[in-house]
Motif scaffolding. Structure first.
Motif, PDB file in Angstrom:
ATOM      1  N   ASP A 278      -7.406  -2.406  -5.435  1.00  0.00           N
ATOM      2  CA  ASP A 278      -8.258  -2.194  -4.262  1.00  0.00           C
ATOM      3  C   ASP A 278      -9.666  -2.700  -4.554  1.00  0.00           C
ATOM      4  OD1 ASP A 278      -6.907  -1.112  -2.008  1.00  0.00           O
ATOM      5  OD2 ASP A 278      -6.617   0.758  -3.102  1.00  0.00           O
TER       6      ASP A 278
ATOM      7  N   ASP B  89      -3.937  -1.376   5.269  1.00  0.00           N
ATOM      8  CA  ASP B  89      -3.440  -0.339   4.355  1.00  0.00           C
ATOM      9  C   ASP B  89      -1.921  -0.237   4.388  1.00  0.00           C
ATOM     10  OD1 ASP B  89      -5.981   0.254   3.513  1.00  0.00           O
ATOM     11  OD2 ASP B  89      -6.243   1.973   4.851  1.00  0.00           O
ATOM     12  N   GLU B  90      -1.337  -0.363   5.578  1.00  0.00           N
ATOM     13  CA  GLU B  90       0.124  -0.252   5.688  1.00  0.00           C
ATOM     14  C   GLU B  90       0.813  -1.375   4.913  1.00  0.00           C
ATOM     15  OE1 GLU B  90       3.667  -0.155   9.078  1.00  0.00           O
ATOM     16  OE2 GLU B  90       1.564  -0.057   9.687  1.00  0.00           O
TER      17      GLU B  90
ATOM     18  N   LYS C 133      -0.421  -2.926   2.332  1.00  0.00           N
ATOM     19  CA  LYS C 133      -0.598  -2.625   0.910  1.00  0.00           C
ATOM     20  C   LYS C 133       0.446  -1.617   0.439  1.00  0.00           C
ATOM     21  CE  LYS C 133      -5.607  -3.366   0.536  1.00  0.00           C
ATOM     22  NZ  LYS C 133      -6.907  -2.708   0.290  1.00  0.00           N
ATOM     23  N   GLN C 134       0.668  -0.595   1.244  1.00  0.00           N
ATOM     24  CA  GLN C 134       1.634   0.444   0.861  1.00  0.00           C
ATOM     25  C   GLN C 134       3.042  -0.126   0.745  1.00  0.00           C
ATOM     26  OE1 GLN C 134       1.029   3.420   3.878  1.00  0.00           O
ATOM     27  NE2 GLN C 134      -1.037   3.906   3.173  1.00  0.00           N
TER      28      GLN C 134
END
Length: 259
Positions: free
Chosen positions: A197, A206-207, A209-210
Motif C-alpha cells: 500500500d 480497494d476491492e 486489491k483484496q
C-alpha cells in the motif's frame, strides 16, 4: 568455542542517504533508520516533501536533513552525496528507493521515451549514487547498500516491460556489486517488495486489491510500507555483516505461492 557476540542493531554515528524518502517505503525507512540512531539524508524530487519527513523525525528528537534530489540528474546526485557526507561526517548507508511505475504496451508510440525514463530512474540512478558514495563507504566501519527492486524483477505483469526490465537490472547490479565490493567489506543487498500500500498503488480500488491479494499472496493481503522498511533497516545493521548479494522478497508469500 568462539563466544557468541552481542547483537548490534544500533546505527549510532552512521550517515544514511535514502532516495524517494518523502512517502511510502522511503519515508518509513528514513524514520526507522533515524530511530536506530542514524543521521538521515531525506531526499526526494521536491524539497518541501522531503522536509516534511525531516520535521517528523526532528519531532522525535532524532537527526535528519532534507535535500531536493532528482535521481535522473547525475550532477545533483554527486552534490547531495558530498553535502550529506559533510553534514553528517559519514555516509555509510545507501538506500536506493526512488521509483516510478507506468503501464505501457510495447507498441505504444511513447514507449522509447518511457523506457529511457524508467531505466535512468530505476536503474542508472542506483549505480550513480553508489559510485558517488564509494569513497565514503570504503572508509566506513559498517558500509551498507540496499537496493529496492520489485517482485516484477522476478516475474512479470503484462504492460510493465520497462519497469520489469529495470527491476531485473537492479537485481543483477546488486549481485555483481556484492561480489565486486565484498573485498572492501561493503555489503550490497536487494529487497523485492510485492503488493504494498503506497502511492504507486493508491489508484487501485480497494476491492481489486483484496481480490488480487487473496488470489496471489499467502497472507491474503497487501503489505505496509513499514513492513518493507523493517527489512531494509535490518540489512543496514552491523549484525548483518555476513549478508550480501541477497535478493529478498517482502511479498506476503507471492513468489512462494503456486495456487
Amino acid at each position: 568455542m568462539r563466544p557468541i557476540p552481542e547483537v548490534v542493531a544500533r546505527l549510532d554515528g552512521a550517515g544514511a542517504i535514502v532516495t524517494g524518502a518523502a512517502s511510502g517505503m522511503g519515508r518509513a525507512t528514513a524514520i526507522l533508520l533515524a530511530r536506530a540512531g542514524a543521521s538521515v539524508a531525506v531526499t526526494d524530487v521536491r524539497l518541501a516533501d522531503a522536509q516534511a519527513v525531516v520535521d517528523e523525525i526532528a519531532a522525535e528528537g532524532l537527526s535528519a536533513q532534507g535535500w531536493a534530489l532528482d535521481v535522473a540528474d547525475h550532477d545533483v546526485i554527486t552534490r547531495v552525496t558530498e553535502e550529506a557526507a559533510a553534514a553528517f561526517g559519514d555516509v555509510s548507508i545507501i538506500v536506493n528507493n526512488a521509483g516510478i511505475s507506468a503501464s505501457l504496451p510495447i507498441d505504444d508510440a511513447t514507449y522509447d521515451t518511457e523506457w529511457d525514463r524508467h531505466l535512468v530512474i530505476l536503474l542508472t540512478a542506483h549505480q550513480r549514487l553508489i559510485r558517488a558514495a564509494l569513497p565514503h563507504l570504503r572508509r566506513a566501519a559498517h558500509p551498507r547498500i540496499v537496493n529496492i527492486a520489485s517482485t516484477e524483477g522476478l516475474g512479470a505483469t503484462a504492460g510493465f516491460s520497462a519497469y520489469s526490465a529495470a527491476k531485473a537490472g537492479v537485481i543483477g547490479l546488486t549481485r555483481s556489486l556484492a561480489v565486486e565490493l565484498g573485498k572492501s567489506g561493503i555489503t550490497v543487498n536487494c529487497i523485492c517488495p510485492g503488493p504494498i500500500d503506497t502511492g504507486m498503488t493508491q489508484a487501485i480500488p480497494d476491492e481489486a486489491k483484496q481480490v488480487y491479494a487473496a488470489r496471489r499472496t499467502a497472507l491474503r493481503r497487501y503489505g505496509l510500507p513499514e513492513e518493507v522498511a523493517f527489512m531494509t533497516v535490518s540489512l543496514c545493521a552491523p549484525a548483518a555483516s555476513f549478508v550480501t548479494g541477497a535478493i529478498i522478497p517482502v511479498d506476503g508469500g507471492l513468489i512462494a505461492r503456486n495456487a
